[in-house]
Scaffold this motif. Sequence first.
Motif, PDB file in Angstrom:
ATOM      1  N   LEU A 233       1.721 -61.109  -2.104  1.00  0.00           N
ATOM      2  CA  LEU A 233       1.441 -61.875  -1.533  1.00  0.00           C
ATOM      3  C   LEU A 233       0.791 -61.090   0.118  1.00  0.00           C
ATOM      4  CD1 LEU A 233       1.304 -65.648  -2.747  1.00  0.00           C
ATOM      5  CD2 LEU A 233       0.360 -63.794  -3.300  1.00  0.00           C
ATOM      6  N   ARG A 234       1.725 -60.627   0.363  1.00  0.00           N
ATOM      7  CA  ARG A 234       1.073 -59.826   1.942  1.00  0.00           C
ATOM      8  C   ARG A 234       0.012 -58.856   1.616  1.00  0.00           C
ATOM      9  NH1 ARG A 234       5.988 -59.400   5.362  1.00  0.00           N
ATOM     10  NH2 ARG A 234       7.417 -60.075   4.330  1.00  0.00           N
TER      11      ARG A 234
ATOM     12  N   ARG B  16      -6.892 -65.586  -5.285  1.00  0.00           N
ATOM     13  CA  ARG B  16      -7.473 -65.265  -4.332  1.00  0.00           C
ATOM     14  C   ARG B  16      -7.252 -64.269  -3.174  1.00  0.00           C
ATOM     15  NH1 ARG B  16     -10.928 -70.481  -3.532  1.00  0.00           N
ATOM     16  NH2 ARG B  16      -9.547 -69.979  -1.290  1.00  0.00           N
ATOM     17  N   PRO B  17      -7.541 -63.158  -2.617  1.00  0.00           N
ATOM     18  CA  PRO B  17      -6.668 -62.495  -0.865  1.00  0.00           C
ATOM     19  C   PRO B  17      -6.422 -63.830   0.004  1.00  0.00           C
ATOM     20  CG  PRO B  17      -9.114 -62.137  -1.571  1.00  0.00           C
ATOM     21  CD  PRO B  17      -9.117 -63.223  -2.687  1.00  0.00           C
ATOM     22  N   ASP B  18      -6.671 -64.717  -0.186  1.00  0.00           N
ATOM     23  CA  ASP B  18      -6.055 -66.292   0.460  1.00  0.00           C
ATOM     24  C   ASP B  18      -5.235 -67.355   0.294  1.00  0.00           C
ATOM     25  OD1 ASP B  18      -7.671 -67.201  -1.065  1.00  0.00           O
ATOM     26  OD2 ASP B  18      -8.128 -68.271   0.675  1.00  0.00           O
ATOM     27  N   THR B  19      -4.634 -66.080  -1.546  1.00  0.00           N
ATOM     28  CA  THR B  19      -3.403 -66.345  -1.995  1.00  0.00           C
ATOM     29  C   THR B  19      -3.500 -68.207  -2.520  1.00  0.00           C
ATOM     30  OG1 THR B  19      -2.319 -67.535  -0.560  1.00  0.00           O
ATOM     31  CG2 THR B  19      -1.828 -65.065  -1.014  1.00  0.00           C
ATOM     32  N   TYR B  20      -4.690 -68.809  -2.674  1.00  0.00           N
ATOM     33  CA  TYR B  20      -4.985 -69.412  -4.125  1.00  0.00           C
ATOM     34  C   TYR B  20      -4.811 -69.025  -4.769  1.00  0.00           C
ATOM     35  CZ  TYR B  20      -4.464 -72.717   0.609  1.00  0.00           C
ATOM     36  OH  TYR B  20      -3.931 -73.349   1.830  1.00  0.00           O
ATOM     37  N   VAL B  21      -4.579 -70.807  -5.932  1.00  0.00           N
ATOM     38  CA  VAL B  21      -5.151 -69.613  -7.061  1.00  0.00           C
ATOM     39  C   VAL B  21      -6.312 -70.201  -7.912  1.00  0.00           C
ATOM     40  CG1 VAL B  21      -4.590 -70.675  -9.655  1.00  0.00           C
ATOM     41  CG2 VAL B  21      -2.696 -70.189  -7.680  1.00  0.00           C
ATOM     42  N   ALA B  22      -7.165 -69.285  -8.235  1.00  0.00           N
ATOM     43  CA  ALA B  22      -8.961 -69.335  -8.889  1.00  0.00           C
ATOM     44  C   ALA B  22      -8.352 -69.214 -10.182  1.00  0.00           C
ATOM     45  CB  ALA B  22      -9.016 -68.132  -8.593  1.00  0.00           C
ATOM     46  N   ILE B  23      -7.522 -68.935 -11.168  1.00  0.00           N
ATOM     47  CA  ILE B  23      -7.726 -69.167 -12.416  1.00  0.00           C
ATOM     48  C   ILE B  23      -5.640 -70.302 -12.716  1.00  0.00           C
ATOM     49  CG2 ILE B  23      -8.108 -68.522 -14.675  1.00  0.00           C
ATOM     50  CD1 ILE B  23     -10.751 -66.543 -14.039  1.00  0.00           C
ATOM     51  N   ALA B  24      -5.397 -71.030 -13.399  1.00  0.00           N
ATOM     52  CA  ALA B  24      -4.215 -71.223 -13.576  1.00  0.00           C
ATOM     53  C   ALA B  24      -5.041 -71.035 -15.808  1.00  0.00           C
ATOM     54  CB  ALA B  24      -3.962 -72.105 -13.001  1.00  0.00           C
ATOM     55  N   ASP B  25      -4.233 -70.786 -16.068  1.00  0.00           N
ATOM     56  CA  ASP B  25      -4.380 -70.476 -17.763  1.00  0.00           C
ATOM     57  C   ASP B  25      -3.078 -70.379 -18.506  1.00  0.00           C
ATOM     58  OD1 ASP B  25      -7.835 -70.314 -18.996  1.00  0.00           O
ATOM     59  OD2 ASP B  25      -5.363 -69.261 -20.448  1.00  0.00           O
ATOM     60  N   ASN B  26      -3.045 -70.840 -19.819  1.00  0.00           N
ATOM     61  CA  ASN B  26      -1.937 -70.521 -20.613  1.00  0.00           C
ATOM     62  C   ASN B  26      -2.251 -69.554 -21.584  1.00  0.00           C
ATOM     63  OD1 ASN B  26      -0.062 -72.603 -19.384  1.00  0.00           O
ATOM     64  ND2 ASN B  26      -1.513 -74.691 -20.692  1.00  0.00           N
TER      65      ASN B  26
ATOM     66  N   GLN C 143      -5.288 -61.075  -7.232  1.00  0.00           N
ATOM     67  CA  GLN C 143      -4.354 -60.384  -8.489  1.00  0.00           C
ATOM     68  C   GLN C 143      -3.884 -61.478  -9.912  1.00  0.00           C
ATOM     69  OE1 GLN C 143       0.190 -61.082  -5.589  1.00  0.00           O
ATOM     70  NE2 GLN C 143      -1.678 -60.236  -4.196  1.00  0.00           N
ATOM     71  N   VAL C 144      -3.061 -60.688 -10.573  1.00  0.00           N
ATOM     72  CA  VAL C 144      -2.603 -61.486 -11.692  1.00  0.00           C
ATOM     73  C   VAL C 144      -1.026 -62.135 -11.627  1.00  0.00           C
ATOM     74  CG1 VAL C 144      -2.549 -61.865 -13.580  1.00  0.00           C
ATOM     75  CG2 VAL C 144      -4.982 -60.569 -12.784  1.00  0.00           C
TER      76      VAL C 144
ATOM     77  N   LYS D 151     -14.533 -63.865   2.063  1.00  0.00           N
ATOM     78  CA  LYS D 151     -15.971 -64.282   1.369  1.00  0.00           C
ATOM     79  C   LYS D 151     -16.761 -62.763   2.129  1.00  0.00           C
ATOM     80  CE  LYS D 151     -14.411 -68.937  -0.246  1.00  0.00           C
ATOM     81  NZ  LYS D 151     -13.965 -70.399  -0.307  1.00  0.00           N
ATOM     82  N   LEU D 152     -16.528 -63.132   3.142  1.00  0.00           N
ATOM     83  CA  LEU D 152     -17.553 -62.120   4.082  1.00  0.00           C
ATOM     84  C   LEU D 152     -17.288 -60.400   3.708  1.00  0.00           C
ATOM     85  CD1 LEU D 152     -17.413 -63.796   7.604  1.00  0.00           C
ATOM     86  CD2 LEU D 152     -19.694 -63.411   5.743  1.00  0.00           C
TER      87      LEU D 152
END
Length: 509
Positions: free
Chosen positions: A427-428, A478-488, A433-434, A312-313
């Motif tokens: 994720l390395r 997100r860059p820390d590999t958590y899901v920002a958007i989950a969409d069908n 990314q999508v 984020k920084l």
Amino acid sequence: MNRSDVLIIGAGPTGLVLALWLSKLGVQVRIIDRTSAPGTTSRALAVQARTLELYRQLDLSEAIVQNGHRVAAANFWVKGEAVARLPLSKIGEGLTPYSFMEIFPQDAHEKLLIERLERFGVRVERNTELERFKETGDGITAQLRLPDGQQQTFEASYLAGCDGARSIVRKTLDADFPGGTYQQIFYVADVQASGPTFNGELHVDLDQADFLAVFPLASEGHARLIGTVRDERADHPETLRFEDVSHHAIEHLNVQVEHVNWFSTYRVHHRVAEFFRSGRAFLLGDAAHVHSPVGGQGMNTGIGDAINLAWKLAAVLNGRAKDKLLDSYETERIAFARRLVSTTDRVFSFVTAEGKVADLLRTRLAPFLIPKMASLEAGREFLFRTVSQITLNYRGMPLSEGVAGHVHGGDRLPWAHDDEGDNFEPLRNPVWQVHVYGDTSDEMIAWCNEHQLPLHVFDWRPAFEEAGLARNGFYLLRPDTYVAIADNSADPKVIERYLRDHGIRAFFG
């Protein structure tokens, strides 16, 4: 040079990881520490699976697994006998590439982090102390005390307080640190010893209110003993020696100590700072939250703080996001810290409670329940998910949107693998990314190409369904590999709206 992007106060694991991630992302950092050398009497030992997953982004995981010790089982003792055994070697099998308990002591951990940081041309400045700081509109102005006693004025865009439980950063910000202190004095002893508990596994004594655990290290006959001290002995912890601590538990575990390499005592607090951000200053690690050592969560949680804040920084400093993105650091991390302190407090209180009822629960009920839990896959999985931090999520928080399959915005991306490979390899790279599992639209492909957003399309396989991933939808990570958007859907306008709403101007890589 008297200015950097980020000034980091404190060179423990939290500060070092923050410096590493920021350096990886092209941010200029300065990291200082008031001590003359890294600590050698550390008590943090476990590197949890979630930390190892994230460490792949800096090629750290393999080094830790190679040089650490994988614990095969946890054993629980009552009245000098092993009464329960919990297998750990594959306790998280199928959930993560690191489905085990890894021991890698903090002192060795810090040495590795320092070596990697130096590859970026950044060195920890020792015997250098923050005296005071103030925010000056477009940055922070700090007064430092250098090793030769001279004062230096230093400027930075942001300041990160990774300076421990007695944080000068937290005190300067006048942040309350509510909580309490456990009555017990803890000790940690690095020993060479022998006996049945020196078989490379973890051993815990349930018999006495004087808690004791034997943590195996990589070399044979080498372990860390972590225990508690009570009664009048706890009144003057500074004078305690190993010979002064209770040997009841040590004898119950049949430990024959041959040599004490070092011995240290400390008190344990359970506190969470009132806030984690104030303007351009942030609190991380023990400066923000401290809790009991139950479950090996402290160091890993500080590392998680650092990784959450780093990307984020970097986005804000590189001009690719508005400053309001930084508000999400406190929102996401303070909620987890509060839950963690509450959970470890309850477990620790159970382990160390005194009285007949407490003794009965520990010596009779716990030995009965532990094997039962170990025999059930659901029980083992629940335990692993909790301790390993892979269930940590940011659901319902500002940066998290949508649901697709069993995966919510804010979740850690589930690990899916089979003979054809896994979905964690991309994720390395710590970038947005999508991921698509199945097929996607021409519009999504064109939009991602135009905006230089990496798009990974995986042919649909049963492994993805088993992991709870949705077919033909998409996950913005997100860059820390958590899901920002989950969409069908396969509609890139969903991503465009997300970027606009959160003040993210472009992706970076």
